[in-house]
Design an enzyme around this catalytic site. Sequence first.
Site, PDB file in Angstrom:
ATOM      1  N   ARG A 103       0.832  -1.200   0.000  1.00 13.17           N
ATOM      2  CA  ARG A 103       0.000   0.000   0.000  1.00 13.17           C
ATOM      3  C   ARG A 103       0.869   1.253   0.000  1.00 13.17           C
ATOM      4  O   ARG A 103       0.565   2.228  -0.686  1.00 13.17           O
ATOM      5  CB  ARG A 103      -0.944   0.003   1.211  1.00 13.17           C
ATOM      6  CG  ARG A 103      -2.001  -1.088   1.159  1.00 13.17           C
ATOM      7  CD  ARG A 103      -2.959  -1.009   2.342  1.00 13.17           C
ATOM      8  NE  ARG A 103      -3.789   0.184   2.275  1.00 13.17           N
ATOM      9  CZ  ARG A 103      -4.536   0.629   3.280  1.00 13.17           C
ATOM     10  NH1 ARG A 103      -4.539  -0.026   4.446  1.00 13.17           N
ATOM     11  NH2 ARG A 103      -5.276   1.704   3.144  1.00 13.17           N
TER      12      ARG A 103
ATOM     13  N   CYS B 221      -1.119   5.881   9.193  1.00 17.26           N
ATOM     14  CA  CYS B 221      -1.496   4.588   8.624  1.00 17.26           C
ATOM     15  C   CYS B 221      -2.629   4.836   7.653  1.00 17.26           C
ATOM     16  O   CYS B 221      -2.604   5.795   6.883  1.00 17.26           O
ATOM     17  CB  CYS B 221      -1.883   3.612   9.731  1.00 17.26           C
ATOM     18  SG  CYS B 221      -3.249   4.186  10.765  1.00 17.26           S
TER      19      CYS B 221
END
Length: 283
Positions: A180, A238
């Site tokens: 990611r 995050c």
Amino acid sequence: MNAIISATELAGELAGENPPVLLDVRWQLSLAKAAGEPAFDGRAAYGSGHIPGAVFVDLDRELASEPGKNGRHPLPDVEEFGAAMRRAGVSSARPVVVYDGGQGWAAARAWWLLRWTGHPYVRVLDGGLPAWEGPLTTDVPTPAEGDFEPAPGAVGLLDADAAAALARSGVLFDARAGERYRGEVEPIDPVGGHIPGAVSAPTGDNVGPDGRFLPPRDLRRRFESLGAAPGTDVGVYCGSGVSGAHEVLALAVAGIPAALYVGSWSEWSADPSRPVAVGPDPQ
């Protein structure tokens, strides 16, 4: 103050004269809704068995506000958060221990919020419920009302601009999975990639196969190798401020203070004016 507690230590404290308030924050990130499948139900998991005395806390409703332009798990309203903690029996002078189903992310989010709002003594059960070897119960406690009054600002909090600046002046860790960060996949948010200058530091690398944190010395060595040298300002983000809280907790175990960008990638990527970097390098 140690930020984590072992199951053995917790069992001893629960049997002692001043047992901690125990919060069960079972939650997990799920793509089930998008696939047409039922999402994980933390309250149902709690109802099927929990550590005696534990009170369930709902991450989506009590540890975050409604998703929107500030991300998928923005900060909760401070007064509402305080009221939820008092209902759970949280008082300023009484220790708190938080646990979840073992991943540690949700428990760390509760830990971080309580620390940010000034609670002086809150810890996470290392390894979560799977580490607990004592009895479970389906009895739901009715705790006495606590007296905790939140006072935000006790630990570091970043907004988008501060996170961008820290990526240049200090070190900003991206706690998501490496794919990611690199922008190879993005299953949740509208854009893949990372904040320019951020360093990939997947939170999964902070724990062993049993889900428990690596020893403090090993964690410190890891973070220092990624740029968190003594005296360096450190921040973490995050996807939505949940797994990032777990990385802040890992940093605390290592003795390294760090600020959390709560809006994280879900806020950053929703603003088309903000730059996006892709690939394995920070830039």
